[in-house]
Design a protein around this motif. Structure first.
Motif, PDB file in Angstrom:
ATOM      1  N   UNK A 161     -21.208-108.430 -18.747  1.00 17.29           N
ATOM      2  CA  UNK A 161     -20.221-109.094 -17.898  1.00 17.29           C
ATOM      3  C   UNK A 161     -18.794-108.711 -18.261  1.00 17.29           C
ATOM      4  N   UNK A 162     -18.578-108.325 -19.491  1.00 20.06           N
ATOM      5  CA  UNK A 162     -17.227-107.959 -19.908  1.00 20.06           C
ATOM      6  C   UNK A 162     -16.877-106.549 -19.464  1.00 20.06           C
ATOM      7  N   UNK A 163     -17.805-105.612 -19.585  1.00 22.44           N
ATOM      8  CA  UNK A 163     -17.442-104.206 -19.366  1.00 22.44           C
ATOM      9  C   UNK A 163     -17.817-103.651 -18.007  1.00 22.44           C
ATOM     10  N   UNK A 164     -18.555-104.369 -17.182  1.00 22.22           N
ATOM     11  CA  UNK A 164     -18.915-103.806 -15.879  1.00 22.22           C
ATOM     12  C   UNK A 164     -17.693-103.742 -14.965  1.00 22.22           C
ATOM     13  N   UNK A 165     -17.856-103.102 -13.814  1.00 24.78           N
ATOM     14  CA  UNK A 165     -16.724-102.870 -12.915  1.00 24.78           C
ATOM     15  C   UNK A 165     -16.035-104.150 -12.466  1.00 24.78           C
ATOM     16  N   UNK A 166     -16.791-105.230 -12.278  1.00 24.50           N
ATOM     17  CA  UNK A 166     -16.170-106.504 -11.896  1.00 24.50           C
ATOM     18  C   UNK A 166     -16.029-107.433 -13.104  1.00 24.50           C
ATOM     19  N   UNK A 167     -16.095-106.866 -14.306  1.00 27.97           N
ATOM     20  CA  UNK A 167     -16.020-107.662 -15.524  1.00 27.97           C
ATOM     21  C   UNK A 167     -14.607-108.080 -15.886  1.00 27.97           C
ATOM     22  N   UNK A 168     -14.520-108.837 -16.959  1.00 25.45           N
ATOM     23  CA  UNK A 168     -13.225-109.409 -17.341  1.00 25.45           C
ATOM     24  C   UNK A 168     -12.216-108.357 -17.788  1.00 25.45           C
ATOM     25  N   UNK A 169     -12.658-107.269 -18.405  1.00 23.33           N
ATOM     26  CA  UNK A 169     -11.708-106.230 -18.825  1.00 23.33           C
ATOM     27  C   UNK A 169     -11.031-105.619 -17.601  1.00 23.33           C
ATOM     28  N   UNK A 170     -11.820-105.298 -16.578  1.00 28.55           N
ATOM     29  CA  UNK A 170     -11.234-104.722 -15.364  1.00 28.55           C
ATOM     30  C   UNK A 170     -10.358-105.731 -14.632  1.00 28.55           C
ATOM     31  N   UNK A 171     -10.748-106.991 -14.626  1.00 27.98           N
ATOM     32  CA  UNK A 171      -9.926-108.010 -13.958  1.00 27.98           C
ATOM     33  C   UNK A 171      -8.586-108.201 -14.669  1.00 27.98           C
ATOM     34  N   UNK A 172      -8.621-108.232 -15.989  1.00 26.05           N
ATOM     35  CA  UNK A 172      -7.372-108.379 -16.752  1.00 26.05           C
ATOM     36  C   UNK A 172      -6.500-107.140 -16.546  1.00 26.05           C
ATOM     37  N   UNK A 173      -7.121-105.952 -16.588  1.00 23.74           N
ATOM     38  CA  UNK A 173      -6.362-104.718 -16.367  1.00 23.74           C
ATOM     39  C   UNK A 173      -5.741-104.708 -14.979  1.00 23.74           C
ATOM     40  N   UNK A 233      -3.239-102.146 -13.673  1.00 20.62           N
ATOM     41  CA  UNK A 233      -3.981-100.980 -14.127  1.00 20.62           C
ATOM     42  C   UNK A 233      -5.236-100.865 -13.271  1.00 20.62           C
ATOM     43  N   UNK A 234      -5.510 -99.642 -12.782  1.00 17.89           N
ATOM     44  CA  UNK A 234      -6.637 -99.434 -11.885  1.00 17.89           C
ATOM     45  C   UNK A 234      -7.625 -98.479 -12.534  1.00 17.89           C
ATOM     46  N   UNK A 235      -8.910 -98.760 -12.366  1.00 15.10           N
ATOM     47  CA  UNK A 235      -9.979 -97.913 -12.862  1.00 15.10           C
ATOM     48  C   UNK A 235     -10.086 -96.685 -11.968  1.00 15.10           C
ATOM     49  N   UNK A 236     -10.039 -95.471 -12.555  1.00 14.97           N
ATOM     50  CA  UNK A 236     -10.097 -94.258 -11.724  1.00 14.97           C
ATOM     51  C   UNK A 236     -11.278 -93.363 -12.053  1.00 14.97           C
TER      52      UNK A 236
END
Length: 157
Positions: free
Chosen positions: A120-132, A137-140
């Motif tokens: 849940x933390x590292x997936x695309x909709x996880x908390x790391x991506x949400x905080x970023x 910051x956008x995942x590319x």
């Protein structure tokens, strides 16, 4: 003998990360709380907080209630656990066998919960991506670095 001396510190080094986390998460907050309890809001050392606590009727009533609750729960837990252990040990019923199997379940739950939490933390909709994303910051995609695929981010300007 020289090899044994060489590895004498290895167990301590292996325990050091877990010990450091425990000190940081458990010991430091306790010490900080006790130290702050001896200070006023402007940082002066005082015993006024403890004088108030032990002379206030409400605070003493709250302390006594908390102690009574804790002792009651502890006593009930010990009695019920002992009775359940006796039942599981000496009974051959299907209920005791089922409870015996359920007893093993918590041994596996922490590992499962840890894997689920990491997912849940590292997936695309996880908390790391949400905080970023909250910080622009956008995942590319991924980049290849030291033989590993690493997720990369870009920052919006």
């Amino acid at each position: 003998m020289a090899n044994q001396k060489k590895h004498r510190w290895l167990p301590y080094l292996m325990v050091l990360p877990a010990f450091s986390i425990m000190v940081l998460v458990v010991v430091f907050p306790i010490v900080n709380t006790v130290a702050r309890s001896f200070r006023t809001t402007d940082g002066q050392f005082t015993l006024d907080n403890y004088v108030y606590f032990f002379t206030s009727a409400e605070a003493l009533q709250s302390l006594l209630f908390t102690l009574a609750e804790a002792l009651t729960v502890m006593a009930l837990s010990v009695v019920l656990s002992f009775l359940l252990a006796l039942y599981l040990r000496f009974s051959k019923s299907p209920v005791s066998r089922a409870l015996g199997k359920l007893y093993l379940l918590p041994r596996f739950i922490p590992g499962i919960a840890a894997v689920y939490a990491v997912m849940n933390v590292i997936k695309d909709s996880g908390s790391i991506n949400r905080i970023a994303a909250a910080f622009g910051v956008d995942y590319i995609g991924t980049c290849h670095w030291l033989g590993r695929n690493i997720r990369t981010f870009r920052r919006y300007l």
